[in-house]
Design an enzyme around this catalytic site. Structure first.
Site, short mmCIF file in Angstrom:
data_model
loop_
_atom_site.label_atom_id
_atom_site.label_comp_id
_atom_site.label_asym_id
_atom_site.label_seq_id
_atom_site.Cartn_x
_atom_site.Cartn_y
_atom_site.Cartn_z
N ASN A 17 -37.15 12.53 6.69
CA ASN A 17 -38.07 12.93 7.76
C ASN A 17 -39.16 11.84 7.88
OD1 ASN A 17 -40.45 14.05 8.97
ND2 ASN A 17 -39.54 16.06 8.81
N ASP A 19 -41.72 11.73 10.10
CA ASP A 19 -42.92 12.14 10.85
C ASP A 19 -44.18 11.43 10.36
OD1 ASP A 19 -41.27 13.94 12.10
OD2 ASP A 19 -42.09 15.72 11.10
N HIS A 20 -44.29 11.29 9.03
CA HIS A 20 -45.58 10.80 8.52
C HIS A 20 -45.72 9.28 8.56
CE1 HIS A 20 -46.76 14.79 8.13
NE2 HIS A 20 -45.90 15.08 7.18
N ARG A 28 -54.74 5.38 13.42
CA ARG A 28 -55.50 4.25 13.94
C ARG A 28 -55.20 3.99 15.42
NH1 ARG A 28 -57.48 0.44 10.17
NH2 ARG A 28 -57.85 -0.89 11.95
N HIS A 53 -39.74 15.39 14.02
CA HIS A 53 -40.24 16.62 14.65
C HIS A 53 -41.18 16.25 15.79
CE1 HIS A 53 -42.41 20.76 13.88
NE2 HIS A 53 -42.04 20.62 15.13
N ARG A 55 -43.65 17.55 17.94
CA ARG A 55 -44.46 18.77 18.05
C ARG A 55 -45.08 18.86 19.44
NH1 ARG A 55 -45.79 20.96 12.63
NH2 ARG A 55 -47.06 22.43 13.77
N ARG A 59 -48.70 15.28 17.48
CA ARG A 59 -49.64 14.74 16.49
C ARG A 59 -49.06 13.60 15.68
NH1 ARG A 59 -49.97 19.83 12.35
NH2 ARG A 59 -50.43 20.88 14.30
N HIS A 60 -47.72 13.55 15.55
CA HIS A 60 -47.12 12.40 14.87
C HIS A 60 -46.05 11.75 15.75
CE1 HIS A 60 -44.61 15.70 13.45
NE2 HIS A 60 -45.47 16.10 12.54
N GLU A 80 -36.14 17.89 15.28
CA GLU A 80 -36.79 19.16 14.94
C GLU A 80 -37.65 19.59 16.10
OE1 GLU A 80 -39.42 20.34 11.59
OE2 GLU A 80 -38.22 18.85 10.54
N THR A 110 -48.60 21.91 8.67
CA THR A 110 -47.17 21.60 8.67
C THR A 110 -46.45 22.91 8.97
OG1 THR A 110 -45.34 20.70 7.36
CG2 THR A 110 -47.00 21.95 6.15
N THR A 111 -45.12 22.86 9.09
CA THR A 111 -44.36 24.08 9.36
C THR A 111 -44.53 25.04 8.19
OG1 THR A 111 -42.77 22.57 10.36
CG2 THR A 111 -42.11 24.87 10.18
N GLU A 161 -31.24 25.99 7.75
CA GLU A 161 -31.97 25.19 6.77
C GLU A 161 -32.92 26.14 6.05
OE1 GLU A 161 -33.43 21.28 7.79
OE2 GLU A 161 -35.17 21.54 6.50
N HIS A 204 -38.34 21.02 2.86
CA HIS A 204 -39.78 21.27 2.81
C HIS A 204 -40.34 21.22 1.39
CE1 HIS A 204 -43.69 22.32 4.34
NE2 HIS A 204 -43.18 22.22 5.56
N GLY A 226 -39.41 14.52 3.60
CA GLY A 226 -40.29 13.60 4.31
C GLY A 226 -41.54 13.24 3.55
N HIS A 227 -42.48 14.17 3.49
CA HIS A 227 -43.84 13.89 3.04
C HIS A 227 -43.86 13.16 1.70
CE1 HIS A 227 -47.86 15.39 1.45
NE2 HIS A 227 -48.15 14.61 2.44
N1 PXP Z 1 -37.33 20.53 7.10
C1 PXP Z 1 -38.13 21.11 8.04
C2 PXP Z 1 -37.51 22.13 8.94
C3 PXP Z 1 -39.48 20.75 8.17
O1 PXP Z 1 -40.25 21.34 9.10
C4 PXP Z 1 -39.99 19.73 7.33
C5 PXP Z 1 -41.41 19.29 7.48
O2 PXP Z 1 -41.62 18.75 8.73
C6 PXP Z 1 -39.13 19.16 6.39
C7 PXP Z 1 -37.81 19.58 6.28
C8 PXP Z 1 -39.60 18.07 5.48
O3 PXP Z 1 -40.57 18.60 4.63
P1 PXP Z 1 -41.43 17.60 3.74
O4 PXP Z 1 -42.11 16.67 4.68
O5 PXP Z 1 -42.37 18.52 3.04
O6 PXP Z 1 -40.49 16.91 2.82
#
Ligand code: PXP
Length: 262
Positions: A17, A19-20, A28, A53, A55, A59-60, A80, A110-111, A161, A204, A226-227
Protein backbone atom coordinates in the site's frame (compact mmCIF):
# COMPACT_ATOMS: atom_id res chain seq x y z
CA UNK A 1 3.29 -32.70 1.52
CA UNK A 2 4.59 -29.55 -0.05
CA UNK A 3 1.96 -27.43 -1.74
CA UNK A 4 2.72 -25.85 -5.08
CA UNK A 5 2.49 -22.11 -5.54
CA UNK A 6 -0.36 -22.59 -8.00
CA UNK A 7 -2.55 -24.47 -5.52
CA UNK A 8 -5.21 -22.62 -3.53
CA UNK A 9 -3.48 -23.00 -0.18
CA UNK A 10 -0.05 -22.14 -1.48
CA UNK A 11 1.71 -18.92 -2.36
CA UNK A 12 0.95 -15.82 -0.31
CA UNK A 13 0.84 -12.57 -2.29
CA UNK A 14 2.22 -9.30 -0.91
CA UNK A 15 0.45 -6.10 -1.88
CA UNK A 16 2.28 -2.87 -1.01
CA UNK A 17 0.00 0.00 0.00
CA UNK A 18 1.67 3.20 -1.23
CA UNK A 19 -0.73 5.75 0.30
CA UNK A 20 1.84 7.13 2.69
CA UNK A 21 4.38 7.88 -0.01
CA UNK A 22 1.72 10.35 -1.16
CA UNK A 23 1.16 11.49 2.45
CA UNK A 24 4.81 12.58 2.66
CA UNK A 25 4.63 14.29 -0.73
CA UNK A 26 1.43 16.13 0.16
CA UNK A 27 2.84 17.31 3.50
CA UNK A 28 4.93 19.77 1.48
CA UNK A 29 2.64 20.14 -1.51
CA UNK A 30 5.57 19.04 -3.68
CA UNK A 31 5.91 16.58 -6.54
CA UNK A 32 8.04 14.07 -4.60
CA UNK A 33 8.30 11.40 -3.29
CA UNK A 34 6.38 9.86 -6.18
CA UNK A 35 4.05 6.91 -5.40
CA UNK A 36 4.52 5.51 -8.92
CA UNK A 37 8.28 5.36 -8.38
CA UNK A 38 7.64 3.42 -5.16
CA UNK A 39 5.34 1.04 -7.05
CA UNK A 40 7.99 0.36 -9.69
CA UNK A 41 10.59 -0.26 -7.00
CA UNK A 42 8.19 -2.57 -5.15
CA UNK A 43 7.87 -4.74 -8.23
CA UNK A 44 11.64 -5.15 -8.45
CA UNK A 45 11.75 -6.01 -4.73
CA UNK A 46 9.24 -8.84 -5.07
CA UNK A 47 5.83 -7.34 -4.26
CA UNK A 48 2.95 -8.96 -6.13
CA UNK A 49 0.62 -5.98 -6.27
CA UNK A 50 0.10 -2.32 -5.41
CA UNK A 51 -2.74 -0.97 -3.30
CA UNK A 52 -3.80 2.68 -3.36
CA UNK A 53 -6.74 4.24 -1.53
CA UNK A 54 -8.33 7.22 -3.26
CA UNK A 55 -10.13 8.84 -0.35
CA UNK A 56 -13.01 11.26 -0.76
CA UNK A 57 -10.86 14.06 0.71
CA UNK A 58 -7.79 13.10 -1.44
CA UNK A 59 -5.58 13.40 1.63
CA UNK A 60 -2.90 11.15 0.13
CA UNK A 61 -3.47 9.44 -3.22
CA UNK A 62 -4.89 11.79 -5.87
CA UNK A 63 -6.76 11.21 -9.11
CA UNK A 64 -3.60 11.87 -11.09
CA UNK A 65 -1.74 9.24 -9.00
CA UNK A 66 -4.33 6.69 -10.10
CA UNK A 67 -3.89 7.80 -13.74
CA UNK A 68 -0.10 7.43 -13.41
CA UNK A 69 -0.28 4.05 -11.66
CA UNK A 70 -2.65 2.65 -14.28
CA UNK A 71 -0.42 3.91 -17.08
CA UNK A 72 2.99 2.97 -15.74
CA UNK A 73 3.09 0.01 -13.39
CA UNK A 74 3.39 -3.61 -14.36
CA UNK A 75 1.89 -4.98 -11.14
CA UNK A 76 -1.85 -5.41 -10.65
CA UNK A 77 -3.46 -2.38 -8.97
CA UNK A 78 -5.83 -2.91 -6.05
CA UNK A 79 -7.94 0.26 -5.94
CA UNK A 80 -9.24 0.87 -2.42
CA UNK A 81 -12.42 2.89 -2.35
CA UNK A 82 -15.54 3.80 -0.43
CA UNK A 83 -18.89 2.62 -1.81
CA UNK A 84 -19.84 5.98 -3.33
CA UNK A 85 -21.09 6.90 -6.81
CA UNK A 86 -18.02 9.06 -7.40
CA UNK A 87 -15.58 6.22 -6.65
CA UNK A 88 -17.62 3.72 -8.65
CA UNK A 89 -17.39 5.99 -11.72
CA UNK A 90 -13.63 6.36 -11.29
CA UNK A 91 -13.16 2.61 -10.89
CA UNK A 92 -15.29 1.89 -13.94
CA UNK A 93 -13.26 4.39 -15.97
CA UNK A 94 -9.97 2.70 -15.05
CA UNK A 95 -11.10 -0.92 -14.50
CA UNK A 96 -8.13 -1.79 -12.28
CA UNK A 97 -7.28 -5.43 -11.61
CA UNK A 98 -9.00 -5.27 -8.22
CA UNK A 99 -11.14 -2.99 -6.10
CA UNK A 100 -11.42 -3.21 -2.33
CA UNK A 101 -14.51 -1.67 -0.76
CA UNK A 102 -13.79 0.00 2.58
CA UNK A 103 -15.79 2.17 4.97
CA UNK A 104 -14.63 5.78 5.05
CA UNK A 105 -15.15 8.56 7.52
CA UNK A 106 -13.71 11.99 6.83
CA UNK A 107 -12.50 12.53 10.41
CA UNK A 108 -10.69 9.18 10.82
CA UNK A 109 -6.88 8.90 10.66
CA UNK A 110 -7.08 5.61 8.79
CA UNK A 111 -9.71 2.97 7.96
CA UNK A 112 -10.88 2.21 11.46
CA UNK A 113 -13.05 -0.84 11.07
CA UNK A 114 -14.44 -3.22 8.51
CA UNK A 115 -17.46 -2.37 6.39
CA UNK A 116 -20.82 -3.06 8.06
CA UNK A 117 -21.86 -5.19 5.13
CA UNK A 118 -24.56 -7.08 7.04
CA UNK A 119 -26.44 -3.80 7.53
CA UNK A 120 -25.98 -2.59 3.96
CA UNK A 121 -26.10 -5.90 2.11
CA UNK A 122 -28.55 -5.04 -0.68
CA UNK A 123 -26.95 -1.70 -1.48
CA UNK A 124 -23.43 -3.18 -1.61
CA UNK A 125 -24.65 -6.10 -3.72
CA UNK A 126 -25.99 -3.57 -6.29
CA UNK A 127 -22.88 -1.43 -5.93
CA UNK A 128 -20.40 -4.19 -6.74
CA UNK A 129 -22.39 -5.70 -9.63
CA UNK A 130 -21.13 -3.30 -12.36
CA UNK A 131 -17.58 -3.51 -11.01
CA UNK A 132 -17.66 -7.28 -11.29
CA UNK A 133 -19.21 -7.08 -14.75
CA UNK A 134 -16.36 -4.76 -15.78
CA UNK A 135 -13.90 -7.50 -14.76
CA UNK A 136 -12.57 -6.06 -11.47
CA UNK A 137 -11.84 -8.55 -8.70
CA UNK A 138 -14.00 -7.18 -5.89
CA UNK A 139 -12.99 -7.56 -2.27
CA UNK A 140 -14.77 -6.28 0.82
CA UNK A 141 -12.83 -5.17 3.89
CA UNK A 142 -14.46 -6.80 6.92
CA UNK A 143 -13.91 -7.41 10.60
CA UNK A 144 -13.40 -11.05 11.61
CA UNK A 145 -17.10 -11.39 12.27
CA UNK A 146 -19.30 -14.30 11.23
CA UNK A 147 -22.31 -12.13 10.27
CA UNK A 148 -20.21 -9.98 7.96
CA UNK A 149 -18.51 -12.93 6.30
CA UNK A 150 -21.78 -14.78 5.71
CA UNK A 151 -23.13 -11.60 4.22
CA UNK A 152 -20.18 -11.39 1.80
CA UNK A 153 -20.82 -14.96 0.69
CA UNK A 154 -24.53 -14.20 0.16
CA UNK A 155 -23.86 -11.26 -2.15
CA UNK A 156 -21.35 -13.29 -4.15
CA UNK A 157 -18.29 -11.16 -3.34
CA UNK A 158 -15.34 -13.22 -4.57
CA UNK A 159 -12.87 -11.90 -1.97
CA UNK A 160 -12.90 -10.67 1.63
CA UNK A 161 -10.02 -8.82 3.23
CA UNK A 162 -10.02 -9.41 6.98
CA UNK A 163 -9.11 -6.45 9.18
CA UNK A 164 -6.16 -7.64 11.27
CA UNK A 165 -5.68 -4.27 13.00
CA UNK A 166 -7.26 -5.44 16.28
CA UNK A 167 -4.74 -8.30 16.51
CA UNK A 168 -1.72 -6.25 15.41
CA UNK A 169 -2.53 -3.22 17.57
CA UNK A 170 -3.08 -5.34 20.72
CA UNK A 171 0.22 -7.12 20.06
CA UNK A 172 2.11 -3.83 19.70
CA UNK A 173 0.48 -2.42 22.82
CA UNK A 174 1.72 -5.50 24.73
CA UNK A 175 -1.85 -6.64 25.50
CA UNK A 176 -1.17 -10.28 24.68
CA UNK A 177 -4.40 -11.58 26.26
CA UNK A 178 -6.31 -9.40 23.79
CA UNK A 179 -4.05 -10.20 20.85
CA UNK A 180 -4.57 -13.94 21.50
CA UNK A 181 -8.35 -13.49 21.48
CA UNK A 182 -8.20 -11.41 18.30
CA UNK A 183 -5.91 -13.93 16.62
CA UNK A 184 -8.28 -16.82 17.42
CA UNK A 185 -11.15 -14.83 15.87
CA UNK A 186 -9.06 -14.16 12.78
CA UNK A 187 -8.12 -17.81 12.49
CA UNK A 188 -11.66 -19.15 12.76
CA UNK A 189 -13.11 -16.47 10.48
CA UNK A 190 -10.45 -17.10 7.83
CA UNK A 191 -11.49 -20.77 7.94
CA UNK A 192 -15.18 -19.90 7.71
CA UNK A 193 -14.64 -17.54 4.76
CA UNK A 194 -12.56 -20.17 2.96
CA UNK A 195 -15.22 -22.83 3.55
CA UNK A 196 -17.85 -20.47 2.14
CA UNK A 197 -15.79 -20.27 -1.05
CA UNK A 198 -14.37 -16.78 -0.52
CA UNK A 199 -10.76 -15.88 -1.32
CA UNK A 200 -9.29 -14.54 1.92
CA UNK A 201 -6.93 -11.58 2.23
CA UNK A 202 -5.72 -9.74 5.32
CA UNK A 203 -4.50 -6.25 6.02
CA UNK A 204 -4.04 -3.32 8.35
CA UNK A 205 -1.34 -2.70 10.91
CA UNK A 206 0.93 -5.61 9.89
CA UNK A 207 4.61 -5.31 10.91
CA UNK A 208 7.65 -7.62 10.99
CA UNK A 209 6.51 -8.65 14.49
CA UNK A 210 2.98 -9.63 13.54
CA UNK A 211 3.29 -10.91 9.99
CA UNK A 212 4.35 -14.51 10.64
CA UNK A 213 1.32 -15.82 12.58
CA UNK A 214 -0.97 -14.22 9.97
CA UNK A 215 1.07 -15.55 7.05
CA UNK A 216 0.96 -19.02 8.59
CA UNK A 217 -2.84 -19.19 8.20
CA UNK A 218 -3.16 -21.32 5.09
CA UNK A 219 -6.52 -19.89 3.97
CA UNK A 220 -5.05 -16.42 3.51
CA UNK A 221 -3.82 -15.71 -0.02
CA UNK A 222 -2.82 -12.05 0.10
CA UNK A 223 -1.53 -9.51 2.62
CA UNK A 224 -1.82 -5.77 2.04
CA UNK A 225 0.76 -3.80 3.97
CA UNK A 226 1.52 -0.09 3.87
CA UNK A 227 2.22 2.12 6.86
CA UNK A 228 4.88 -0.05 8.47
CA UNK A 229 6.80 -0.72 5.25
CA UNK A 230 6.79 2.92 4.15
CA UNK A 231 7.98 3.91 7.64
CA UNK A 232 10.63 1.20 7.69
CA UNK A 233 11.87 2.43 4.31
CA UNK A 234 13.17 5.53 6.11
CA UNK A 235 15.64 3.33 7.97
CA UNK A 236 16.50 0.52 5.59
CA UNK A 237 15.19 1.59 2.19
CA UNK A 238 11.98 0.38 0.54
CA UNK A 239 13.65 -2.42 -1.39
CA UNK A 240 15.17 -3.92 1.74
CA UNK A 241 11.96 -3.50 3.79
CA UNK A 242 9.87 -5.28 1.16
CA UNK A 243 12.42 -8.08 0.77
CA UNK A 244 12.53 -8.63 4.53
CA UNK A 245 8.72 -8.72 4.79
CA UNK A 246 8.55 -11.09 1.79
CA UNK A 247 11.17 -13.30 3.47
CA UNK A 248 9.18 -13.47 6.73
CA UNK A 249 6.01 -14.34 4.83
CA UNK A 250 7.75 -17.13 2.93
CA UNK A 251 9.37 -18.44 6.11
CA UNK A 252 6.01 -18.55 7.91
CA UNK A 253 4.37 -20.31 5.00
CA UNK A 254 7.18 -22.87 4.77
CA UNK A 255 7.10 -23.61 8.50
CA UNK A 256 3.30 -23.85 8.65
CA UNK A 257 2.30 -25.68 5.51
CA UNK A 258 5.47 -26.60 3.71
CA UNK A 259 4.66 -24.47 0.71
CA UNK A 260 7.24 -24.45 -2.06
CA UNK A 261 7.63 -20.90 -3.27
CA UNK A 262 8.59 -20.80 -6.94
N1 PXP B 1 -5.98 -2.99 3.76
C1 PXP B 1 -6.93 -2.02 3.86
C2 PXP B 1 -8.32 -2.35 3.42
C3 PXP B 1 -6.61 -0.74 4.36
O1 PXP B 1 -7.57 0.20 4.48
C4 PXP B 1 -5.27 -0.47 4.71
C5 PXP B 1 -4.89 0.90 5.19
O2 PXP B 1 -5.13 1.84 4.21
C6 PXP B 1 -4.33 -1.49 4.57
C7 PXP B 1 -4.71 -2.74 4.10
C8 PXP B 1 -2.89 -1.27 4.90
O3 PXP B 1 -2.79 -1.04 6.27
P1 PXP B 1 -1.41 -0.51 6.86
O4 PXP B 1 -1.12 0.78 6.16
O5 PXP B 1 -1.72 -0.33 8.30
O6 PXP B 1 -0.39 -1.56 6.60
Amino acid sequence: MALLASEPLGYLRLGLNIDHVATVRNARGSTYPDPTRAALLAQAAGADGITAHLREDRRHITDSDIDALMANIGLPLNFEMAATDEMQKIALRHTPHAVCIVPEKREELTTEGGLDLARDENRIADFIAPLREAGCRVSIFLASDQRQIESAARIGAPVVELHVGPYCDAHHEGDFAKSDVEFEKLKSMAQLAYELGLEVHAGHGITYDTVKPIAALPEIMELNIGHFLIGEAIFSGLDSAIRRMRGLMDEARREAIGVTVA
